[in-house]
Design an enzyme around this catalytic site. Structure first.
Site, PDB file in Angstrom:
ATOM      1  N   GLN A  46      -2.799  -1.621  13.946  1.00 44.52           N
ATOM      2  CA  GLN A  46      -1.682  -2.346  14.546  1.00 44.52           C
ATOM      3  C   GLN A  46      -1.588  -2.052  16.042  1.00 44.52           C
ATOM      4  O   GLN A  46      -2.015  -0.984  16.504  1.00 44.52           O
ATOM      5  CB  GLN A  46      -0.363  -1.960  13.862  1.00 44.52           C
ATOM      6  CG  GLN A  46      -0.265  -2.453  12.424  1.00 44.52           C
ATOM      7  CD  GLN A  46       0.953  -1.942  11.705  1.00 44.52           C
ATOM      8  OE1 GLN A  46       1.312  -0.780  11.811  1.00 44.52           O
ATOM      9  NE2 GLN A  46       1.614  -2.811  10.956  1.00 44.52           N
ATOM     10  N   ASN A  66       0.250  -6.759  13.570  1.00 48.17           N
ATOM     11  CA  ASN A  66      -0.862  -6.427  12.698  1.00 48.17           C
ATOM     12  C   ASN A  66      -2.187  -6.820  13.337  1.00 48.17           C
ATOM     13  O   ASN A  66      -2.227  -7.617  14.289  1.00 48.17           O
ATOM     14  CB  ASN A  66      -0.725  -7.132  11.352  1.00 48.17           C
ATOM     15  CG  ASN A  66       0.192  -6.385  10.397  1.00 48.17           C
ATOM     16  OD1 ASN A  66       0.479  -5.202  10.586  1.00 48.17           O
ATOM     17  ND2 ASN A  66       0.639  -7.065   9.361  1.00 48.17           N
ATOM     18  N   CYS A  75       7.167  -0.290  10.813  1.00 48.35           N
ATOM     19  CA  CYS A  75       5.987   0.517  10.525  1.00 48.35           C
ATOM     20  C   CYS A  75       6.373   1.972  10.701  1.00 48.35           C
ATOM     21  O   CYS A  75       6.678   2.407  11.810  1.00 48.35           O
ATOM     22  CB  CYS A  75       4.837   0.149  11.457  1.00 48.35           C
ATOM     23  SG  CYS A  75       3.404   1.233  11.269  1.00 48.35           S
ATOM     24  N   ASN A 159      10.550  -4.035   5.950  1.00 51.70           N
ATOM     25  CA  ASN A 159       9.430  -4.903   5.616  1.00 51.70           C
ATOM     26  C   ASN A 159       9.212  -4.821   4.102  1.00 51.70           C
ATOM     27  O   ASN A 159       9.563  -3.831   3.467  1.00 51.70           O
ATOM     28  CB  ASN A 159       8.167  -4.519   6.395  1.00 51.70           C
ATOM     29  CG  ASN A 159       7.778  -3.061   6.202  1.00 51.70           C
ATOM     30  OD1 ASN A 159       8.512  -2.281   5.627  1.00 51.70           O
ATOM     31  ND2 ASN A 159       6.602  -2.691   6.684  1.00 51.70           N
ATOM     32  N   HIS A 161       7.781  -4.482   0.267  1.00 54.11           N
ATOM     33  CA  HIS A 161       6.788  -3.679  -0.449  1.00 54.11           C
ATOM     34  C   HIS A 161       6.863  -3.965  -1.941  1.00 54.11           C
ATOM     35  O   HIS A 161       7.953  -4.066  -2.503  1.00 54.11           O
ATOM     36  CB  HIS A 161       7.017  -2.183  -0.225  1.00 54.11           C
ATOM     37  CG  HIS A 161       6.702  -1.742   1.160  1.00 54.11           C
ATOM     38  ND1 HIS A 161       5.458  -1.300   1.538  1.00 54.11           N
ATOM     39  CD2 HIS A 161       7.484  -1.695   2.271  1.00 54.11           C
ATOM     40  CE1 HIS A 161       5.480  -0.987   2.816  1.00 54.11           C
ATOM     41  NE2 HIS A 161       6.694  -1.217   3.288  1.00 54.11           N
ATOM     42  N   ASN A 192       3.434  -5.819   1.365  1.00 52.44           N
ATOM     43  CA  ASN A 192       2.544  -4.664   1.354  1.00 52.44           C
ATOM     44  C   ASN A 192       2.523  -4.114  -0.070  1.00 52.44           C
ATOM     45  O   ASN A 192       3.577  -4.012  -0.707  1.00 52.44           O
ATOM     46  CB  ASN A 192       3.039  -3.599   2.326  1.00 52.44           C
ATOM     47  CG  ASN A 192       3.175  -4.132   3.733  1.00 52.44           C
ATOM     48  OD1 ASN A 192       2.195  -4.501   4.369  1.00 52.44           O
ATOM     49  ND2 ASN A 192       4.402  -4.187   4.226  1.00 52.44           N
ATOM     50  N   GLU A 210      -2.074  -3.246   3.043  1.00 56.18           N
ATOM     51  CA  GLU A 210      -1.079  -3.825   3.942  1.00 56.18           C
ATOM     52  C   GLU A 210      -1.419  -5.273   4.262  1.00 56.18           C
ATOM     53  O   GLU A 210      -2.567  -5.596   4.590  1.00 56.18           O
ATOM     54  CB  GLU A 210      -0.977  -3.016   5.233  1.00 56.18           C
ATOM     55  CG  GLU A 210      -0.491  -1.586   5.025  1.00 56.18           C
ATOM     56  CD  GLU A 210      -0.102  -0.918   6.321  1.00 56.18           C
ATOM     57  OE1 GLU A 210       0.627  -1.541   7.119  1.00 56.18           O
ATOM     58  OE2 GLU A 210      -0.514   0.241   6.537  1.00 56.18           O
ATOM     59  N   ARG A 211      -0.419  -6.145   4.173  1.00 52.50           N
ATOM     60  CA  ARG A 211      -0.620  -7.561   4.501  1.00 52.50           C
ATOM     61  C   ARG A 211      -1.095  -7.666   5.951  1.00 52.50           C
ATOM     62  O   ARG A 211      -0.598  -7.002   6.852  1.00 52.50           O
ATOM     63  CB  ARG A 211       0.688  -8.344   4.323  1.00 52.50           C
ATOM     64  CG  ARG A 211       1.808  -7.740   5.132  1.00 52.50           C
ATOM     65  CD  ARG A 211       3.119  -8.450   5.015  1.00 52.50           C
ATOM     66  NE  ARG A 211       4.091  -7.734   5.836  1.00 52.50           N
ATOM     67  CZ  ARG A 211       5.269  -8.201   6.196  1.00 52.50           C
ATOM     68  NH1 ARG A 211       5.663  -9.390   5.811  1.00 52.50           N
ATOM     69  NH2 ARG A 211       6.076  -7.480   6.948  1.00 52.50           N
ATOM     70  N   CYS A 219       0.521   4.606   5.127  1.00 52.48           N
ATOM     71  CA  CYS A 219       1.555   3.609   5.394  1.00 52.48           C
ATOM     72  C   CYS A 219       2.905   4.293   5.216  1.00 52.48           C
ATOM     73  O   CYS A 219       3.286   4.642   4.095  1.00 52.48           O
ATOM     74  CB  CYS A 219       1.426   2.416   4.455  1.00 52.48           C
ATOM     75  SG  CYS A 219       2.726   1.160   4.675  1.00 52.48           S
ATOM     76  N   GLY A 220       3.620   4.501   6.324  1.00 51.00           N
ATOM     77  CA  GLY A 220       4.885   5.227   6.268  1.00 51.00           C
ATOM     78  C   GLY A 220       5.964   4.497   5.509  1.00 51.00           C
ATOM     79  O   GLY A 220       6.642   5.087   4.652  1.00 51.00           O
ATOM     80  N   THR A 221       6.147   3.211   5.800  1.00 48.11           N
ATOM     81  CA  THR A 221       7.156   2.457   5.062  1.00 48.11           C
ATOM     82  C   THR A 221       6.763   2.320   3.598  1.00 48.11           C
ATOM     83  O   THR A 221       7.624   2.320   2.713  1.00 48.11           O
ATOM     84  CB  THR A 221       7.370   1.064   5.676  1.00 48.11           C
ATOM     85  OG1 THR A 221       6.115   0.365   5.748  1.00 48.11           O
ATOM     86  CG2 THR A 221       7.992   1.153   7.066  1.00 48.11           C
ATOM     87  N   GLY A 222       5.451   2.233   3.327  1.00 46.40           N
ATOM     88  CA  GLY A 222       4.990   2.168   1.941  1.00 46.40           C
ATOM     89  C   GLY A 222       5.288   3.442   1.186  1.00 46.40           C
ATOM     90  O   GLY A 222       5.657   3.409   0.001  1.00 46.40           O
TER      91      GLY A 222
END
Length: 276
Positions: A46, A66, A75, A159, A161, A192, A210-211, A219-222
């Site tokens: 990214q 992205n 992110c 975002n 998930h 994601n 990740e999309r 992936c932190g948000t994931g």
């Protein structure tokens, strides 16, 4: 246009950081794709563009793109790198930052030994907020792909998930199933996709497709979304060490309405210039 940049990563999830405060930068999808190209550009998952604040109660604004050129909402690994970047570039001397992103605001806390703690805010679980097409909110949802039904959790950390529980993270069908779920019609903005293996109530393993990027090393948000889904199902405790291919993040969430906090490293790799 000659632009200065820094290459950074959070657990191998890598970023090109651009200072749009002290230099004028205009990005287009084509320019982002060129920067992100690992053979013809700098190479990254990214691109993050740091900009001056838009509101008096924030320190900065930053935008997230992205590798395919599309702009996205949030992110987690990028947030940690952002905090380290603005400090190293002497854009601020603050250890505690309040920053604006497309999905809202984040609170960042720079700690010792390259560690950054991020208050990610409360997770969004209502289908229309994610967004996800469903008649009502539930802990889990059936999702059909090519005639096969999978059970997923749906969570937004700014975002979207989708989270699937797996028995063995090494055997998880990330490359096969990830691209299909990422563009599933029930996720109108794409999603994601996290594959989660729970080892103990305080330790779990995760891989994320990740999309617009593909599988990343972290992936932190994931990681936050996966912890929320597992916590809702009472499979984990309030604090979890989430192990991803690039390393571990510490995720804390005490329940509905409470913010998720994430702690992990942010590392500078090198600085340079590129002509756009």
């Amino acid at each position: 246009m000659r632009v200065k940049f820094s290459k950074m990563h959070g657990l191998g999830n890598d970023f090109v950081m651009l200072d749009g405060v002290s230099q004028r930068i205009r990005l287009s999808p084509d320019k982002v794709r060129r920067i992100a190209d690992r053979r013809l550009g700098i190479g990254c998952d990214q691109v993050l563009l740091v900009e001056p604040p838009r509101h008096p109660d924030t320190d900065f604004c930053y935008r997230i793109f992205n590798a395919d050129g599309g702009e996205v909402e949030n992110c987690g690994n990028g947030a940690r790198c952002f905090a380290r970047f603005v400090h190293e570039r002497r854009l601020t001397g603050k250890q505690h930052l309040n920053v604006e992103i497309a999905s809202g605001t984040l609170q960042l806390n720079l700690m010792d030994a390259d560690q950054v703690e991020v208050n990610m805010g409360a997770p969004l679980l209502e289908p229309e907020q994610i967004p996800f097409r469903a008649d009502r909110r539930a802990e889990s949802y059936p999702l059909e792909v090519n005639g096969e039904t999978f059970t997923i959790g749906a969570v937004s950390m700014g975002n979207p998930h989708a989270v699937l529980l797996v028995e063995d993270i090494q055997l998880a069908p990330v490359r096969e199933l990830g691209p299909l779920l990422a563009v599933h019609s029930r996720f109108p903005q794409g999603v994601n996709v996290g594959f989660l293996q729970i080892e103990t109530p305080s330790r779990a393993h995760l891989r994320v497709f990740e999309r617009g990027v593909g599988e990343t090393r972290a992936c932190g948000t994931g990681a936050c979304a996966a912890m929320v889904y597992a916590h809702q199902r009472e499979l984990v405790e309030d604090k979890v060490d989430m192990h991803l291919p690039g390393g571990a993040l510490t995720i804390h969430w005490s329940g509905p309405g409470q913010p998720v906090t994430m702690k992990g490293p942010a590392i500078t790799v090198f600085h340079g210039q590129i002509i756009l």
